[in-house]
Each structure stands twice: as structure tokens, then as C-alpha cells.
Motif scaffolding. Structure first.
Motif, PDB file in Angstrom:
ATOM      1  N   ASP A 106       0.858  -1.171   0.000  1.00 40.00           N
ATOM      2  CA  ASP A 106       0.000   0.000   0.000  1.00 40.00           C
ATOM      3  C   ASP A 106       0.906   1.237   0.000  1.00 40.00           C
ATOM      4  O   ASP A 106       1.821   1.339   0.826  1.00 40.00           O
ATOM      5  CB  ASP A 106      -0.877  -0.042   1.257  1.00 40.00           C
ATOM      6  N   ASN A 163       0.592   4.480   0.816  1.00 39.51           N
ATOM      7  CA  ASN A 163       0.663   5.318   2.021  1.00 39.51           C
ATOM      8  C   ASN A 163       1.426   4.610   3.133  1.00 39.51           C
ATOM      9  O   ASN A 163       2.150   5.240   3.905  1.00 39.51           O
ATOM     10  CB  ASN A 163      -0.743   5.677   2.505  1.00 39.51           C
ATOM     11  N   SER A 164       1.241   3.284   3.219  1.00 35.45           N
ATOM     12  CA  SER A 164       1.966   2.517   4.242  1.00 35.45           C
ATOM     13  C   SER A 164       3.463   2.549   3.960  1.00 35.45           C
ATOM     14  O   SER A 164       4.276   2.712   4.869  1.00 35.45           O
ATOM     15  CB  SER A 164       1.477   1.063   4.262  1.00 35.45           C
ATOM     16  N   ARG A 186      11.626  -6.345  13.342  1.00 31.93           N
ATOM     17  CA  ARG A 186      10.621  -5.268  13.266  1.00 31.93           C
ATOM     18  C   ARG A 186      10.519  -4.703  11.856  1.00 31.93           C
ATOM     19  O   ARG A 186       9.447  -4.267  11.433  1.00 31.93           O
ATOM     20  CB  ARG A 186      10.936  -4.171  14.282  1.00 31.93           C
ATOM     21  N   ASP A 212       3.151  -5.708   7.398  1.00 30.77           N
ATOM     22  CA  ASP A 212       1.938  -4.933   7.697  1.00 30.77           C
ATOM     23  C   ASP A 212       1.604  -3.924   6.597  1.00 30.77           C
ATOM     24  O   ASP A 212       0.495  -3.388   6.573  1.00 30.77           O
ATOM     25  CB  ASP A 212       2.092  -4.204   9.030  1.00 30.77           C
ATOM     26  N   CYS A 213       2.586  -3.628   5.754  1.00 29.37           N
ATOM     27  CA  CYS A 213       2.351  -2.689   4.646  1.00 29.37           C
ATOM     28  C   CYS A 213       1.735  -3.381   3.420  1.00 29.37           C
ATOM     29  O   CYS A 213       1.306  -2.709   2.485  1.00 29.37           O
ATOM     30  CB  CYS A 213       3.662  -2.037   4.204  1.00 29.37           C
ATOM     31  N   PRO A 268      -5.383   6.200   7.353  1.00 29.14           N
ATOM     32  CA  PRO A 268      -4.860   6.636   6.058  1.00 29.14           C
ATOM     33  C   PRO A 268      -4.147   5.539   5.285  1.00 29.14           C
ATOM     34  O   PRO A 268      -3.790   5.731   4.133  1.00 29.14           O
ATOM     35  CB  PRO A 268      -3.864   7.734   6.450  1.00 29.14           C
ATOM     36  N   SER A 269      -3.897   4.404   5.931  1.00 22.77           N
ATOM     37  CA  SER A 269      -3.133   3.363   5.237  1.00 22.77           C
ATOM     38  C   SER A 269      -3.403   2.009   5.866  1.00 22.77           C
ATOM     39  O   SER A 269      -3.952   1.901   6.968  1.00 22.77           O
ATOM     40  CB  SER A 269      -1.627   3.667   5.321  1.00 22.77           C
ATOM     41  N   VAL A 270      -2.981   0.986   5.152  1.00 22.22           N
ATOM     42  CA  VAL A 270      -3.101  -0.389   5.654  1.00 22.22           C
ATOM     43  C   VAL A 270      -2.277  -0.545   6.940  1.00 22.22           C
ATOM     44  O   VAL A 270      -2.715  -1.164   7.914  1.00 22.22           O
ATOM     45  CB  VAL A 270      -2.606  -1.374   4.575  1.00 22.22           C
ATOM     46  N   LEU A 271      -1.093   0.037   6.935  1.00 29.34           N
ATOM     47  CA  LEU A 271      -0.217  -0.043   8.109  1.00 29.34           C
ATOM     48  C   LEU A 271      -0.854   0.649   9.312  1.00 29.34           C
ATOM     49  O   LEU A 271      -0.859   0.106  10.429  1.00 29.34           O
ATOM     50  CB  LEU A 271       1.137   0.614   7.784  1.00 29.34           C
ATOM     51  N   ALA A 272      -1.412   1.818   9.091  1.00 31.18           N
ATOM     52  CA  ALA A 272      -2.057   2.557  10.179  1.00 31.18           C
ATOM     53  C   ALA A 272      -3.237   1.775  10.733  1.00 31.18           C
ATOM     54  O   ALA A 272      -3.478   1.756  11.950  1.00 31.18           O
ATOM     55  CB  ALA A 272      -2.509   3.919   9.680  1.00 31.18           C
ATOM     56  N   LYS A 316      -3.611  -1.506  10.759  1.00 33.26           N
ATOM     57  CA  LYS A 316      -3.137  -2.643  11.554  1.00 33.26           C
ATOM     58  C   LYS A 316      -2.646  -2.179  12.917  1.00 33.26           C
ATOM     59  O   LYS A 316      -2.888  -2.825  13.937  1.00 33.26           O
ATOM     60  CB  LYS A 316      -2.046  -3.389  10.795  1.00 33.26           C
ATOM     61  N   ARG A 317      -1.954  -1.065  12.937  1.00 36.01           N
ATOM     62  CA  ARG A 317      -1.485  -0.531  14.216  1.00 36.01           C
ATOM     63  C   ARG A 317      -2.652  -0.067  15.086  1.00 36.01           C
ATOM     64  O   ARG A 317      -2.645  -0.242  16.311  1.00 36.01           O
ATOM     65  CB  ARG A 317      -0.516   0.625  13.972  1.00 36.01           C
ATOM     66  N   ILE A 331       7.137   1.145  18.157  1.00 34.81           N
ATOM     67  CA  ILE A 331       7.046   2.240  17.182  1.00 34.81           C
ATOM     68  C   ILE A 331       6.137   3.357  17.708  1.00 34.81           C
ATOM     69  O   ILE A 331       6.297   4.527  17.330  1.00 34.81           O
ATOM     70  CB  ILE A 331       6.547   1.722  15.803  1.00 34.81           C
TER      71      ILE A 331
END
Lengths: 317, 275
Positions: free
Chosen positions: A197, A199-200, A274, A281-282, B79-83, B85-86, B251
Motif C-alpha cells: 500500500d 501510504n503505508s 521489526r 503490515d504494509c 490513512p493506510s493499511v499499516l495505520a 493494523k497498528r 514504534i
């Protein structure tokens, strides 16, 4: 003028070995490239072979055959990873027939502070090419590099200005300290088949290059995005940020990309678990990839020009 | 009267303590809190207990609602896939450690609060999850303030403090209806003059996103109609250490120390929350 069909290129991480080879190869009608130390992690080879079509990347086990069939008119550039001890090299070619280039970060270059002095330094550096023993400081002379030609990797005004260091290194020792005993770590993460993704990736890259996962010296990676682009991201400690480069590859819009992508980081105290977790996770799930790719394909079919311009407008910084 | 308004504490007890001390030093007569007491930070129960013990009027934030109702995010939440998941990780952690009385307190928070011509909400008068971005369309912004029936709308949620003044403007509404003969007829022609309105965002106590770790809140003096944005230093290193000690992702500590929001943000001021 003596012809050197084989050029060995060494230098510290991030000094610009691959960029220098790209510039040299661009001037040739054809060229070949081998990266010793990259093993089966071909970030630089992918970049060079896509951006410099006349260049062919070869693997280590193809070297002997290449040298046998080559008519010596095709220059071969062999890049040595910073962790490769040049004294340990065993090549199927006589070392004295190779040109040996050691790229160094010149102290003059690092200490330039204003535009005027930068221009002067630049012209000096463009023409500077001397034996390593003449350039290295007294305490930094090293038999290991005897016979190598030191070059500062500045080739064009654009490159010079774009890559201006934002801080001077404490000494030029970093530029030549290439011994295998170095404490720098290399960590590699394969991402083949993964789609990130955008943004990720932007968030992760910011964290990575600002020290969230260890003290970084160098990072480079090829990442696949859901719109089919493959982006090359580059980071060198002490240098201004470099814009992502969209590689000249066909857009992959048919499932998980079956081509190389991955991240390589060089630094100290790297937290690889990490890094891997965050990269994971991205990534998008297969169902999400299929959904977005179908939308993009439909959009392209409906209005190819518009969809192309929209895609080109998206960047990751 | 001096009114202190704070928002988005996010389980950061150290930051809350520092802000309350600063509010005390400013001689505030009243404190309002705009919600998001929990989420991401390591001390959700202690924060809620402090707010409750001081009897601070508080409206419900999106994180407070999520802890009670469960996650049901609109696309604007992350705003994102990472956000995302966190955010889910933080939600699950908070959901596990929160005490029943804390959850009950959060469940009973009102959606909005009023004081004369002032209105207090977390996101917008329509939704706790909606972002009132400083650059959003003036017409939409004015609609949000008028929907609240207030002259000043206090909100949080974006984690970046700002004051936006919506000057008095003219709104001309003309409605035309098509006639059977193909012509059109004007059936409504009305001009409305809107009075001066303001949107005041209090920023964030416990999860700033302005590039520094300092907590922010606002002080409003009703006597001289003056709004002051306050930025307060606090021992963020203690909160960072607690984040790691409690087993939250490291993080989060790294981002908090740099004034980077943990996960949530909205970059699209035109987005209307659909939750």
C-alpha cells in the motif's frame, strides 16, 4: 588509449558505485554488469538493466562463459559490495588486465558549503582521477587499495546538486574503510510477489530513514505498488532525500507480481524482525490486490490516457 | 470567564498531568474535554479516573466510542493499511486492559456539550469520526458550525490545533423548476447573511502531530473573546518507557517522541465521514 574490458568498482555503501556504472554504461553501445556481494538479491542489477537497456546483467556463475564468448569490445563492470574484501577475489581473469576504480567521498566535496565553492569543487572533482595512494591521507593508506584509481562519483551538475550532502562526515575515512571487519550490518528482505500500500510504504520509509529500526547508513529497495508500478527508493545517510524512481518495467496488473522486489538496508543495530513485521503490515491481501487491479484495468480500458496521467501523478516520498 | 479546552489524551497520563498543571497556572475557571481519553497510550484507566475525579465535562471521542461499541471504521479512520493494523493492535490492547468502570464511564459520555454560544464536540457536530480539517470547504465548515447552533465550535480529532474564523458572508439560494412548456420558473430566491463563526481545534494532549512531543490545548477568555493555543512540555520519555513496558508496539514510543501521530490522520478535507 588502453582498453579495459573489465572494470572493478568498489566503494563504501552509498558512495555511488551503481550510479557511476550507470553513467559509464550509458555511454557505451552495450555493456555487461555483475554485482559481487548481491548474491541472489538483484536490486542494482534490476535497476541498471531496466534503466540502461544496452546493459546486460549477468550472474556469478555466468562470468566464465561471458568472458569466453565476449569479443572484448563489450565492457564489463563488476561492482564489489562494500563487504567484499578485494584481496579475496578470485576471478577468471588476470587482475592486471582489469581497471580498478575506488569511488571515494572526497573531503572537498563533503565540506563544500556554498553554491560558488560547490561549483569550483565540482569542476575539480570531475577531472580528478589519481592513484589512490596519492589521494588517501597518510594514516589511511592501505596496501589493499594499491593499484586502484580513486574517483569522486560526481558526473553531472544535476547529480551533484541533487545529491549534495547535508552534513560533512567527520573524516574521509568512512569512504575507504571497506574492510570485511566492518561493523556495518546488511539486512535483506525479499518482497517478491508482495504488493505494498503506497501510504503505508511512505510511513515505513520515513520511519526507516529516520532511525526507527536502527542507525541507517544506506537503504535501497524495489517495491511493487497496487497500480502496477515498481518503485526504486534510495537513502544515503547525510544526503538529501532522493525522489522515488519508477522503474521502466511493464505495469503489473495481473495478480501478485512475479518479478524481483525487495529491501536492503545497511547500518548498525538494525532491528530486522521489526523491519520485516512492518513491511508485512504494509502489504495488501491477495483479495485487495485483485480488487484494486480489476478497478485499474477497467479504468484504463475506459480512459487509457486519463488513468495513465493519474497513475503518474502519484508519488511516494 | 476563562475556559480551558483539551482533547485527545489517548491514555497519556504524564501529558494530562502536565496540561492540568498548566491550566491551573492559567487560572482557568472551567475545563472541557473533547474526548478520546483512551487508545494507543499506556494508561487508559488512570486517565479516565483523573477526568472522572475532577468532574471535567467530557464528550465522547471516536476511540471512546470504539471501546464501547467495537471497531466499525469508515475509510477516513485510517490513512493506510499499516495505520489500520497498528490501530487495531492498539484497540485490542486497550480493550483488554480497560476496567469495567472505565468502559461504563466512556459509554455514558455525551456526544456534545454546550455552554451559552459555545459548542464542544470531538470530531464534528454530525459524527465523532468526522475530521474538521483547517482547509475544508468554507461552506461545509459553516454548515457544521450552524448545525451546532453555536458561534464557536470547539473540536479535536485532527490532533493539530487551529483557529478558523468564518467571516460573515452572503449566501444566495435560487431554486428553479421546469415548467410543462419547457420554460423554467424561479420558485425560491432567498439571500442569507451568515454571522461570524469560529472553529477552534484544541489539538491533542497525549498524541500530538505537530512535529514536537509537547501537549497542546486551548484557553478561551469569554470576557475579551480571546483564544490562546497552549503548548506544554512534559516528560514524554516516561510515557515512551511505559508504552514499551506495557507491551505496546515500540514504534508508538518512537513516533510519540517525534510528535508524529501513531496512526490516524485524514488528509482529504473533502471527505465526509460515512460512519
Amino acid at each position: 588509449m588502453q582498453s579495459f574490458p573489465v572494470t572493478l568498482v568498489a566503494g563504501a555503501p552509498g558512495v555511488g558505485k551503481t550510479t557511476w556504472i550507470y553513467q559509464q554504461a550509458s555511454l557505451a553501445q552495450s555493456a555487461a554488469y555483475l554485482n559481487l556481494g548481491a548474491e541472489n538479491f538483484p536490486i542494482d542489477a534490476t535497476y541498471l538493466s531496466t534503466e540502461c537497456p544496452q546493459l546486460t546483467a549477468i550472474a556469478v556463475d555466468e562470468l566464465s562463459e561471458f568472458l569466453q564468448r565476449s569479443d572484448q569490445s563489450i565492457p564489463l563492470f563488476i561492482e564489489l559490495g562494500f563487504h567484499i574484501d578485494p584481496a579475496s577475489l578470485e576471478l577468471p581473469i588476470a587482475p592486471e588486465t582489469c581497471r580498478k576504480i575506488l569511488l571515494v567521498q572526497s573531503p572537498q566535496f563533503s565540506q563544500s558549503t556554498d553554491v560558488e565553492s560547490r561549483s569550483e569543487s565540482q569542476s575539480q572533482l570531475l577531472t580528478s582521477s589519481t592513484k589512490s595512494s596519492e589521494l588517501l591521507h597518510q594514516d589511511q593508506q592501505n596496501d589493499e587499495w594499491t593499484g586502484w584509481t580513486c574517483i569522486s562519483p560526481v558526473a553531472s551538475p544535476e547529480d551533484f546538486l541533487d545529491n549534495l550532502p547535508t552534513k560533512a562526515y567527520e573524516s574521509s575515512r568512512l569512504s575507504i574503510d571497506l574492510t570485511p571487519e566492518t561493523t556495518l550490518q546488511i539486512r535483506r528482505s525479499y518482497l517478491q510477489g508482495k504488493v505494498l500500500d503506497g501510504n503505508s510504504l511512505e510511513t515505513f520509509w520515513h520511519e526507516l530513514t529516520h532511525g526507527a529500526y536502527g542507525e541507517l547508513q544506506r537503504a535501497k529497495g524495489i517495491f511493487e505498488l497496487v497500480d502496477g508500478r515498481a518503485l526504486l527508493l534510495n537513502y544515503r545517510a547525510g544526503y538529501a532525500a532522493v525522489e522515488p524512481l519508477e522503474l521502466s518495467l511493464p505495469r503489473w496488473l495481473d495478480g501478485p507480481p512475479d518479478r524481483f522486489s525487495g529491501l536492503e538496508v545497511v547500518g548498525t543495530q538494525l532491528d530486522q524482525p521489526r523491519i520485516v513485521q512492518t513491511l508485512t503490515d504494509c502489504c495488501l491481501e491477495d483479495a485487495a490486490i485483485a480488487y484494486y487491479q480489476a478497478q485499474i484495468r477497467a479504468s484504463q480500458a475506459a480512459s487509457p490516457e486519463v488513468s495513465q496521467s493519474v497513475s503518474q501523478g502519484a508519488t511516494v516520498s | 470567564m476563562k475556559i480551558a479546552v483539551m482533547s485527545c489524551i489517548h491514555g497519556n497520563y504524564e501529558a494530562l498531568n502536565a496540561v492540568l498543571s498548566d491550566i491551573d497556572a492559567q487560572n482557568a475557571d472551567k475545563i472541557y474535554c473533547l474526548g478520546d481519553l483512551v487508545g494507543y497510550g499506556p494508561h487508559p484507566n488512570a486517565v479516565v479516573e483523573m477526568i472522572r475525579s475532577l468532574d471535567i465535562p467530557t464528550c465522547q471521542g471516536c476511540w471512546d466510542e470504539d471501546i464501547v461499541e467495537g471497531l466499525n471504521a469508515c475509510e477516513c479512520s485510517y490513512p493506510s493499511v499499516l495505520a489500520e493494523k497498528r490501530g487495531r493492535l492498539a484497540h485490542e490492547w486497550t480493550n483488554q486492559v480497560i476496567h469495567p468502570e472505565t468502559r461504563s464511564f466512556l459509554a455514558n459520555l455525551p456526544f456534545s456539550l454546550r455552554e451559552d454560544n459555545l459548542c464542544f464536540v470531538h470530531g464534528s457536530p454530525h459524527n465523532q469520526h468526522e475530521y474538521l480539517m483547517p482547509g475544508m470547504d468554507a461552506f461545509v465548515a459553516m454548515e457544521r458550525v450552524m448545525a451546532a447552533g453555536a458561534d464557536i465550535l470547539f473540536c479535536g480529532h485532527t490532533h493539530i490545533p487551529y483557529v478558523r474564523t468564518l467571516d460573515s458572508g452572503q449566501l444566495h439560494i435560487k431554486v428553479q423548476m421546469a415548467q410543462p412548456n419547457g420554460q423554467s420558473q424561479i420558485v425560491t430566491d432567498r439571500a442569507v447573511t451568515t454571522p461570524l463563526k469560529r472553529i477552534v481545534n484544541a489539538g491533542s494532549v497525549g498524541e500530538p502531530r505537530h512535529g514536537r512531543p509537547n501537549a497542546t490545548y486551548v484557553m478561551y477568555d469569554t470576557n475579551c473573546d480571546r483564544i490562546t493555543l497552549r503548548e506544554v512540555e512534559y516528560n514524554y520519555q516516561k510515557t515512551c518507557a511505559d508504552i514499551i513496558e506495557k507491551g505496546l508496539p515500540a514504534i508508538f514510543a518512537w513516533r510519540l517522541a517525534r510528535g508524529l501521530e501513531f496512526a490516524e490522520r485524514a488528509d482529504d478535507p473533502t471527505h465526509i465521514c460515512e460512519r
